[in-house]
Design a protein around this motif. Structure first.
Motif, PDB file in Angstrom:
ATOM      1  N   ALA A  28     105.368  16.324  34.327  1.00  0.00           N
ATOM      2  CA  ALA A  28     105.344  15.993  35.756  1.00  0.00           C
ATOM      3  C   ALA A  28     104.376  16.909  36.505  1.00  0.00           C
ATOM      4  O   ALA A  28     103.692  16.477  37.427  1.00  0.00           O
ATOM      5  CB  ALA A  28     106.742  16.102  36.343  1.00  0.00           C
ATOM      6  N   TRP A  29     104.325  18.173  36.095  1.00  0.00           N
ATOM      7  CA  TRP A  29     103.416  19.136  36.729  1.00  0.00           C
ATOM      8  C   TRP A  29     101.957  18.703  36.550  1.00  0.00           C
ATOM      9  O   TRP A  29     101.131  18.918  37.413  1.00  0.00           O
ATOM     10  CB  TRP A  29     103.636  20.515  36.119  1.00  0.00           C
ATOM     11  N   LEU A  30     101.686  18.074  35.421  1.00  0.00           N
ATOM     12  CA  LEU A  30     100.341  17.571  35.143  1.00  0.00           C
ATOM     13  C   LEU A  30     100.079  16.225  35.824  1.00  0.00           C
ATOM     14  O   LEU A  30      99.058  15.595  35.565  1.00  0.00           O
ATOM     15  CB  LEU A  30     100.125  17.447  33.632  1.00  0.00           C
ATOM     16  N   ARG A  31     101.022  15.787  36.639  1.00  0.00           N
ATOM     17  CA  ARG A  31     100.921  14.568  37.445  1.00  0.00           C
ATOM     18  C   ARG A  31     100.859  13.288  36.614  1.00  0.00           C
ATOM     19  O   ARG A  31     100.153  12.332  36.966  1.00  0.00           O
ATOM     20  CB  ARG A  31      99.745  14.642  38.402  1.00  0.00           C
ATOM     21  N   ALA A  32     101.600  13.264  35.515  1.00  0.00           N
ATOM     22  CA  ALA A  32     101.691  12.039  34.723  1.00  0.00           C
ATOM     23  C   ALA A  32     102.618  11.054  35.445  1.00  0.00           C
ATOM     24  O   ALA A  32     103.476  11.462  36.222  1.00  0.00           O
ATOM     25  CB  ALA A  32     102.244  12.358  33.335  1.00  0.00           C
ATOM     26  N   PRO A  33     102.456   9.780  35.188  1.00  0.00           N
ATOM     27  CA  PRO A  33     103.380   8.795  35.774  1.00  0.00           C
ATOM     28  C   PRO A  33     104.818   9.064  35.325  1.00  0.00           C
ATOM     29  O   PRO A  33     105.050   9.652  34.262  1.00  0.00           O
ATOM     30  CB  PRO A  33     102.886   7.456  35.230  1.00  0.00           C
TER      31      PRO A  33
END
Length: 98
Positions: free
Chosen positions: A75-80
Motif C-alpha cells: 500500500a505504501w508503494l501505492r499499489a491498487p
C-alpha cells in the motif's frame, strides 16, 4: 411492539452518526483538534484489523504480522487495493506452507 423496537434501534444508531456532522460543522476547531479528529478513522481501523492479523494462524502470529507488513509495504508503494490484498494473502499462504 416489534416496529417500535426497530424504530428505537434505528434512532439510537443514527443519532451518534448524524449529530456530530452538524455539530462539528459549526465548531471552529484549532488545527491540532482537526489533526486529532482526522486520526480517529485510522486508529479505529487499526484496532479492528490488528486482532485479525495476529490470530489468522493459531499459535503463529508472526505469519499474520508478515502478511500485514507485506500489505502495508504494498500500500505504501501505492499499489491498487486488490494487489495489496492479494500480496498479503499470498505471503500468508506461502508462510503457512501451502
Amino acid at each position: 411492539m416489534m416496529l417500535w423496537t426497530i424504530i428505537g434501534m434505528a434512532f439510537v444508531t443514527a443519532v451518534p452518526r448524524v449529530v456530530p456532522v452538524f455539530l462539528l460543522e459549526k465548531l471552529n476547531l484549532p488545527e491540532w483538534g482537526r489533526k486529532w479528529l482526522s486520526a480517529i478513522p485510522y486508529a479505529a481501523l487499526g484496532a479492528l484489523i490488528l486482532p485479525g492479523i495476529v490470530t489468522v494462524i493459531e499459535g503463529e502470529p508472526w505469519i499474520g504480522l508478515a502478511g500485514g507488513a507485506a500489505a502495508v509495504t504494498t500500500a505504501w508503494l501505492r499499489a491498487p487495493i486488490m494487489v495489496t490484498v492479494l500480496v498479503a494473502i499470498v505471503v500468508v499462504f506461502l508462510l503457512n506452507g501451502f
